[in-house]
Write an enzyme that holds these catalytic residues in place. Structure first.
Site, PDB file in Angstrom:
ATOM      1  N   PHE A  63       9.762  85.861-105.236  1.00 26.83           N
ATOM      2  CA  PHE A  63      10.265  84.825-104.340  1.00 26.83           C
ATOM      3  C   PHE A  63      10.328  83.468-105.068  1.00 26.83           C
ATOM      4  CE2 PHE A  63       8.688  88.099-101.325  1.00 26.83           C
ATOM      5  CZ  PHE A  63       9.877  88.349-100.684  1.00 26.83           C
ATOM      6  N   SER A  64       9.770  82.409-104.481  1.00 26.85           N
ATOM      7  CA  SER A  64       9.990  81.045-104.981  1.00 26.85           C
ATOM      8  C   SER A  64       9.300  80.718-106.299  1.00 26.85           C
ATOM      9  CB  SER A  64       9.559  80.021-103.931  1.00 26.85           C
ATOM     10  OG  SER A  64      10.477  79.986-102.871  1.00 26.85           O
ATOM     11  N   THR A  65       8.484  81.613-106.813  1.00 23.15           N
ATOM     12  CA  THR A  65       7.984  81.390-108.170  1.00 23.15           C
ATOM     13  C   THR A  65       9.164  81.207-109.115  1.00 23.15           C
ATOM     14  OG1 THR A  65       5.960  82.617-107.737  1.00 23.15           O
ATOM     15  CG2 THR A  65       6.592  82.390-110.034  1.00 23.15           C
TER      16      THR A  65
END
Length: 373
Positions: A63-65
């Site tokens: 995801f947003s990593t």
């Protein structure tokens, strides 16, 4: 025992304990110091049904990593003069300038101050795979605040705005730009993706729910988080396992190994096997804090640099650290105070008190390196 061997052993011990205690299902951790790999550990299973173990090559949707990866691609291109931080986005992408967005710059998007953190409330997961359709949705937004005056996490829009600027400026989709300008030069072209190729699909870990879905379900509909990611677009294990979503070029989210993400951050800090992604001057610029305001979406003070979240002390980094985390507990960051780059990927999605894996591993790595405080 050498320092690196001690770091590796202690990192492995923490990962094994996290799995044996039932807190995690499968995970990877990697750390570089001064451009050298000092820890690369794995534990648990990539898929609970088949029992396939996590290996160093297992891919995790994180995801947003991946927003830190998106920012890094932008910095590499800016360093080569292919895009400009302060040029209005509408000069690359005219449609974006509608509804009061004509003056928004790439710098404002990188610092989450562009005023367009939100997606239309009817956006669903099925829409995410349609690049042109999502860009049209983003171009049709009206800023929630005067661009440049406030900061609020641009959860999904961060990826399409930067990605479309990259596409217009280079002729490449973001997935190709990532491969050609970052992943391939670092030797991780098969381990760092926006859009997973079919050939890599068998290496994917299967995401499982910990308490992440329950955490989201307990939030009221009025939570500002649901402006950036509407309830019609639930970020959960089902989404992260959806093959169409995983194949799509979505630069607000991505798929990686921990070693690939840590290696990228190490090459932002300095040289890794003869490769550095940014000049020393540009690297110093992108890690400087630019805001510490209350984040209009997250609802708490959230320091940011040019493209990254800053001061990740809650993960165990120093106040100078910068990087991004992902829904469910993945994380990757650089710590220039100690010349450390770190990443953790995992398949059990957790939140709150259950989300402690990254911090536990970072604490052990820093302690093994003799870093305290």
């Amino acid at each position: 025992m050498t320092v690196a061997a001690d770091v590796q052993q202690r990192t492995q011990r923490v990962l094994d304990h996290l799995v044996e205690s039932g807190r995690e299902t499968g995970l990877q951790a990697a750390a570089y110091r001064k451009g050298e790999l000092v820890a690369h550990a794995v534990a648990g299973v990539a898929d609970r049904v088949s029992g396939a173990p996590v290996t160093e090559d297992t891919l995790f949707h994180s995801f947003s990593t991946a927003k830190g990866v998106t920012a890094t691609v932008a910095h590499v291109l800016a360093g080569r003069g292919l895009i400009d931080y302060d040029k209005p986005i509408a000069e690359y992408w005219p449609d974006f300038g509608a509804h009061g967005k004509h003056g928004i710059t790439l710098r404002q998007v990188l610092t989450h101050s562009a005023g367009v953190p939100h997606l239309p409330q009817d956006t669903t997961s099925a829409d995410l795979s349609d690049w042109d359709g999502m860009c049209a949705r983003v171009a049709g937004l009206t800023p929630m605040w005067e661009p440049g005056t406030l900061s609020g996490s641009h959860g999904w829009t961060f990826g399409w705005v930067i990605g479309e600027v990259v596409r217009r400026a280079t002729g490449m989709p973001m997935s190709t730009a990532l491969h050609d300008y970052v992943a391939r030069p670092l030797g991780v072209g098969d381990s760092l993706f926006f859009g997973v190729p079919d050939s890599a699909m068998p290496r994917l870990a299967t995401l499982v729910e910990g308490n992440w879905a329950a955490f989201l379900a307990a939030m009221p509909d009025s939570a500002r988080l649901f402006l950036a990611s509407p309830r019609t677009l639930v970020v959960d294990a089902d989404l992260g396992n959806d093959k169409d979503y995983l194949r799509a070029d979505i630069p607000a989210a991505g798929t990686m190994t921990a070693e690939a993400a840590a290696r990228m951050y190490a090459a932002v800090l300095g040289e890794v096997d003869g490769v550095r992604l940014l000049s020393a001057e540009q690297a110093a610029q992108v890690r400087q804090p630019v805001s510490s305001d209350i984040d209009q979406i997250l609802g708490h003070r959230s320091p940011k640099t040019l493209g990254y979240f800053a001061g990740l002390t809650w993960l165990g980094g120093s106040p100078a650290s910068f990087g991004t985390t992902g829904s469910g507990g993945s994380a990757a960051f650089a710590d220039p105070a100690h010349d450390i780059a770190f990443a953790l990927t995992k398949n059990r999605l957790t939140a709150g008190s259950a989300d402690g894996a990254a911090a536990a591993v970072v604490r052990e790595i820093y302690a093994a390196l003799g870093i305290v405080g």
